[in-house]
Design a protein around this motif. Structure first.
Motif, PDB file in Angstrom:
ATOM      1  N   THR A  60       6.741  -1.613 -13.439  1.00 38.61           N
ATOM      2  CA  THR A  60       6.808  -3.044 -13.723  1.00 38.61           C
ATOM      3  C   THR A  60       7.042  -3.839 -12.449  1.00 38.61           C
ATOM      4  O   THR A  60       7.906  -3.483 -11.645  1.00 38.61           O
ATOM      5  CB  THR A  60       7.951  -3.345 -14.712  1.00 38.61           C
ATOM      6  OG1 THR A  60       7.881  -2.466 -15.822  1.00 38.61           O
ATOM      7  CG2 THR A  60       7.898  -4.790 -15.194  1.00 38.61           C
ATOM      8  N   GLY A  61       6.285  -4.929 -12.248  1.00 42.14           N
ATOM      9  CA  GLY A  61       6.548  -5.830 -11.128  1.00 42.14           C
ATOM     10  C   GLY A  61       5.379  -5.947 -10.172  1.00 42.14           C
ATOM     11  O   GLY A  61       4.323  -5.329 -10.345  1.00 42.14           O
ATOM     12  N   GLU A  62       5.569  -6.776  -9.144  1.00 38.33           N
ATOM     13  CA  GLU A  62       4.550  -6.980  -8.119  1.00 38.33           C
ATOM     14  C   GLU A  62       4.437  -5.748  -7.226  1.00 38.33           C
ATOM     15  O   GLU A  62       5.423  -5.052  -6.973  1.00 38.33           O
ATOM     16  CB  GLU A  62       4.889  -8.210  -7.274  1.00 38.33           C
ATOM     17  CG  GLU A  62       4.880  -9.517  -8.057  1.00 38.33           C
ATOM     18  CD  GLU A  62       5.082 -10.721  -7.172  1.00 38.33           C
ATOM     19  OE1 GLU A  62       4.443 -10.793  -6.090  1.00 38.33           O
ATOM     20  OE2 GLU A  62       5.882 -11.596  -7.542  1.00 38.33           O
ATOM     21  N   ILE A  63       3.235  -5.478  -6.753  1.00 42.80           N
ATOM     22  CA  ILE A  63       2.974  -4.318  -5.895  1.00 42.80           C
ATOM     23  C   ILE A  63       3.114  -4.759  -4.450  1.00 42.80           C
ATOM     24  O   ILE A  63       2.306  -5.535  -3.938  1.00 42.80           O
ATOM     25  CB  ILE A  63       1.560  -3.758  -6.135  1.00 42.80           C
ATOM     26  CG1 ILE A  63       1.322  -3.497  -7.622  1.00 42.80           C
ATOM     27  CG2 ILE A  63       1.344  -2.486  -5.317  1.00 42.80           C
ATOM     28  CD1 ILE A  63      -0.133  -3.266  -7.985  1.00 42.80           C
ATOM     29  N   GLN A  64       4.154  -4.292  -3.790  1.00 42.15           N
ATOM     30  CA  GLN A  64       4.432  -4.682  -2.418  1.00 42.15           C
ATOM     31  C   GLN A  64       4.074  -3.554  -1.447  1.00 42.15           C
ATOM     32  O   GLN A  64       4.055  -2.376  -1.830  1.00 42.15           O
ATOM     33  CB  GLN A  64       5.917  -5.047  -2.253  1.00 42.15           C
ATOM     34  CG  GLN A  64       6.379  -6.215  -3.095  1.00 42.15           C
ATOM     35  CD  GLN A  64       5.785  -7.528  -2.650  1.00 42.15           C
ATOM     36  OE1 GLN A  64       5.196  -7.623  -1.568  1.00 42.15           O
ATOM     37  NE2 GLN A  64       5.913  -8.564  -3.469  1.00 42.15           N
ATOM     38  N   PRO A  65       3.785  -3.892  -0.176  1.00 43.40           N
ATOM     39  CA  PRO A  65       3.570  -2.840   0.821  1.00 43.40           C
ATOM     40  C   PRO A  65       4.766  -1.882   0.862  1.00 43.40           C
ATOM     41  O   PRO A  65       5.921  -2.314   0.878  1.00 43.40           O
ATOM     42  CB  PRO A  65       3.434  -3.625   2.129  1.00 43.40           C
ATOM     43  CG  PRO A  65       2.908  -4.964   1.714  1.00 43.40           C
ATOM     44  CD  PRO A  65       3.576  -5.252   0.395  1.00 43.40           C
ATOM     45  N   GLY A  66       4.486  -0.618   0.837  1.00 45.03           N
ATOM     46  CA  GLY A  66       5.548   0.396   0.836  1.00 45.03           C
ATOM     47  C   GLY A  66       5.852   0.938  -0.550  1.00 45.03           C
ATOM     48  O   GLY A  66       6.554   1.954  -0.687  1.00 45.03           O
ATOM     49  N   ASP A  67       5.332   0.295  -1.608  1.00 48.08           N
ATOM     50  CA  ASP A  67       5.618   0.775  -2.962  1.00 48.08           C
ATOM     51  C   ASP A  67       4.968   2.122  -3.252  1.00 48.08           C
ATOM     52  O   ASP A  67       5.472   2.891  -4.079  1.00 48.08           O
ATOM     53  CB  ASP A  67       5.166  -0.252  -3.998  1.00 48.08           C
ATOM     54  CG  ASP A  67       6.170  -1.386  -4.174  1.00 48.08           C
ATOM     55  OD1 ASP A  67       7.304  -1.245  -3.686  1.00 48.08           O
ATOM     56  OD2 ASP A  67       5.822  -2.415  -4.795  1.00 48.08           O
ATOM     57  N   ALA A  68       3.859   2.428  -2.600  1.00 41.76           N
ATOM     58  CA  ALA A  68       3.227   3.737  -2.803  1.00 41.76           C
ATOM     59  C   ALA A  68       4.154   4.852  -2.324  1.00 41.76           C
ATOM     60  O   ALA A  68       4.310   5.878  -3.003  1.00 41.76           O
ATOM     61  CB  ALA A  68       1.895   3.811  -2.073  1.00 41.76           C
ATOM     62  N   ALA A  69       4.786   4.649  -1.170  1.00 46.78           N
ATOM     63  CA  ALA A  69       5.732   5.651  -0.664  1.00 46.78           C
ATOM     64  C   ALA A  69       6.951   5.747  -1.580  1.00 46.78           C
ATOM     65  O   ALA A  69       7.471   6.843  -1.830  1.00 46.78           O
ATOM     66  CB  ALA A  69       6.157   5.295   0.760  1.00 46.78           C
TER      67      ALA A  69
END
Length: 261
Positions: free
Chosen positions: A104-113
């Protein structure tokens, strides 16, 4: 003594500062060029909450102002709190006897890690439930590849949203449950932090990004023609896909024709 020999550290420092100032102006100008058209001519598309009809599917879009909606009872593992996190929130639960992760939420840089770290701790889920207004395309593609590698399903409730970059995560499910009422939408993306580049390099960067997305969709079994809607929809608008379009682009299976012999 030549003039160049008389230049001391102070002169060189001023030159470096002047160059840095020039880059700062270019970066500011590039961001201004990006947002100025939207500020001068804001979208006149209907609000996101306006009823959807085939052929009337473009809506105004601000990822920070996506309205919360009430899901049908027992349609999702966790209740919708109404607050969309500013970056992805991962929660692991048991639901209907299955291992489920809600995203849930906005996808920010670093979220994949962060997602990789979460899976290392919690283990691979059978299903990933999505409720996101989108964000970082790069992270969405990496998260999606992780989901496909885990052979997990993806799902939404009838009140969830999956917009902007989120459909790339949705695409990764081995099967995808997208009920009536769920919002799945696409639009144009920026593939860099800024556009302070020579024009041919900026175009090359955009083309490479679009090519990566289309290759990814094809790999996930999604018809890349879905991008035709994204390419003509500006970032301050969103094109919401109908159930018929979700089936035609292979997000959903075709409905069997019971009348066929």
């Amino acid at each position: 003594m030549s003039k160049s020999a008389k230049r001391g550290p102070g002169t060189l420092l001023k030159l470096v500062l002047f160059i840095q100032l020039g880059f700062a102006v270019m970066l500011f100008g590039s961001d201004l060029v990006r947002v100025l058209p939207q500020a001068m001519s804001p979208s006149d598309a209907p609000q996101l909450t306006e009823p959807l009809r085939p052929g009337d599917q473009t809506r105004r879009f601000d990822p920070a102002q996506v309205p919360a909606r009430e899901a049908s009872p027992n349609s999702r593992p966790l209740p919708n709190t109404g607050d969309m996190p500013s970056r992805l929130l991962f929660e692991s639960v048991q639901w209907e006897g299955r291992d489920v992760v809600t995203m849930t939420g906005e996808i920010q840089p670093g979220d994949a890690a962060r997602f990789d770290d979460f899976i290392d701790r919690e283990g691979a889920p059978e299903v990933v439930f999505l409720n996101s207004p989108g964000g970082s395309v790069t992270d969405a593609l990496v998260i999606g590849q992780t989901i496909r590698d885990m052979e997990s399903e993806t799902a939404m409730s009838d009140a969830d949203v999956c917009l902007s970059a989120c459909p790339y995560i949705l695409a990764a499910g081995t099967t995808r449950d997208i009920p009536e009422g769920a919002w799945v939408g696409v639009h144009q993306h920026f593939f860099g932090e800024n556009i302070a580049l020579p024009a041919f390099l900026a175009v090359e960067d955009i083309q490479r990004g679009q090519g990566d997305v289309m290759t990814y969709l094809d790999k996930m079994g999604i018809d890349p023609l879905v991008m035709q809607h994204a390419l003509v929809t500006p970032p301050d608008e969103i094109y919401l896909l109908t159930q018929a379009e979700l089936r035609s682009y292979n997000f959903l299976p075709e409905i069997a024709d019971d009348t066929a012999n």
